[in-house]
Design an enzyme around this catalytic site. Structure first.
Site, mmCIF file in Angstrom:
data_model
loop_
_atom_site.group_PDB
_atom_site.id
_atom_site.type_symbol
_atom_site.label_atom_id
_atom_site.label_comp_id
_atom_site.label_asym_id
_atom_site.label_seq_id
_atom_site.Cartn_x
_atom_site.Cartn_y
_atom_site.Cartn_z
ATOM 1 N N LEU A 85 0.836 -1.201 0.000
ATOM 2 C CA LEU A 85 0.000 0.000 0.000
ATOM 3 C C LEU A 85 0.873 1.254 0.000
ATOM 4 C CD1 LEU A 85 -2.830 -0.964 2.525
ATOM 5 C CD2 LEU A 85 -2.756 -1.263 0.048
ATOM 6 N N GLY A 125 2.788 -6.340 7.838
ATOM 7 C CA GLY A 125 2.520 -4.918 7.645
ATOM 8 C C GLY A 125 1.463 -4.706 6.578
ATOM 9 N N ASP A 126 1.768 -3.868 5.585
ATOM 10 C CA ASP A 126 0.829 -3.624 4.488
ATOM 11 C C ASP A 126 1.323 -4.294 3.201
ATOM 12 O OD1 ASP A 126 2.983 -1.819 4.499
ATOM 13 O OD2 ASP A 126 1.946 -0.449 3.176
ATOM 14 N N GLU A 127 2.059 -5.382 3.342
ATOM 15 C CA GLU A 127 2.587 -6.110 2.192
ATOM 16 C C GLU A 127 1.858 -7.444 2.032
ATOM 17 O OE1 GLU A 127 6.870 -7.613 0.335
ATOM 18 O OE2 GLU A 127 6.722 -7.038 2.450
#
Length: 216
Positions: A85, A125-127
């Protein structure tokens, strides 16, 4: 006067019934305990292999499942996908971590919908990552799939009384056998960071948000 043999026979039969009842209770209790232990073991295994927030497989499970899929693929085209993101930290800074968690859950759901029955996972995380079956792995198909996924992820996400729109940088790379998985993910990761650097020059680095309209 009752026959002693009859009385003894009755007592013996009653004792046998009581013993059978007790054995049945113990068997049922043992079955219940086994079922409980099996459920606890299944829950522990699920927790060890899945992300607690989104419910997607975690990093370790992704590599294990992806290797198994590639082994069984029988030469079918598969594409590794990595996405991250853009400016996700702004969501947490502006709206709080609960809102950030909600965004991650929405992204996970949209990625799962896009992938269908294919493997997707949250690496951390955002991965996120995935392994998608494809009719072909030519450049045109990869570009089309990337564009469709980015559009799906960029749709507004409801956050209470407002909506927030986040974008994602996506990288895809073909992979044909288990030994190529790590290399394909590295190439997809490099493509993702290239997309992120290009996007940084094209768009303002800020979160897009707007009030959510009430439904009639």
């Amino acid at each position: 006067m009752p026959d002693p043999m009859t009385v003894a026979s009755g007592i013996s039969a009653a004792g046998a019934l009581v013993s059978a009842w007790q054995l049945r209770r113990r068997a049922l209790r043992a079955e219940a305990e086994i079922e409980l232990l099996q459920a606890e073991l299944a829950a522990e295994r699920h927790a060890a292999s899945h992300d607690p927030l989104t419910g997607l497989p975690n990093r370790r499970a992704f590599y294990r499942l992806a290797a198994a899929l590639l082994t069984d693929a029988a030469g079918k085209p598969l594409v590794a996908i990595v996405l991250d993101l853009d400016d996700f930290k702004l969501v947490n800074d502006r709206y709080g971590h609960a809102a950030g968690d909600q965004v991650l859950v929405s992204v996970a759901q949209r990625l799962s919908t896009f992938a269908g029955d294919n493997l997707v996972a949250r690496l951390g995380g955002d991965e996120f990552a995935g392994l998608l079956a494809s009719p072909t792995v030519d450049r045109r198909w990869i570009e089309h799939a990337t564009r469709r996924l980015c559009e799906a992820l960029a749709a507004p996400i409801p956050l209470g009384a407002r909506t927030v729109q986040v974008t994602a940088s996506v990288g895809l790379a073909p992979v044909h056998c288990p030994t190529q998985l790590t290399d394909a993910l590295c190439r997809a990761d490099a493509a993702m960071y290239q997309a992120k650097s290009v996007g940084a020059a094209r768009r303002p680095r800020q979160l897009v948000d707007s009030p959510q309209l009430a439904e009639c």
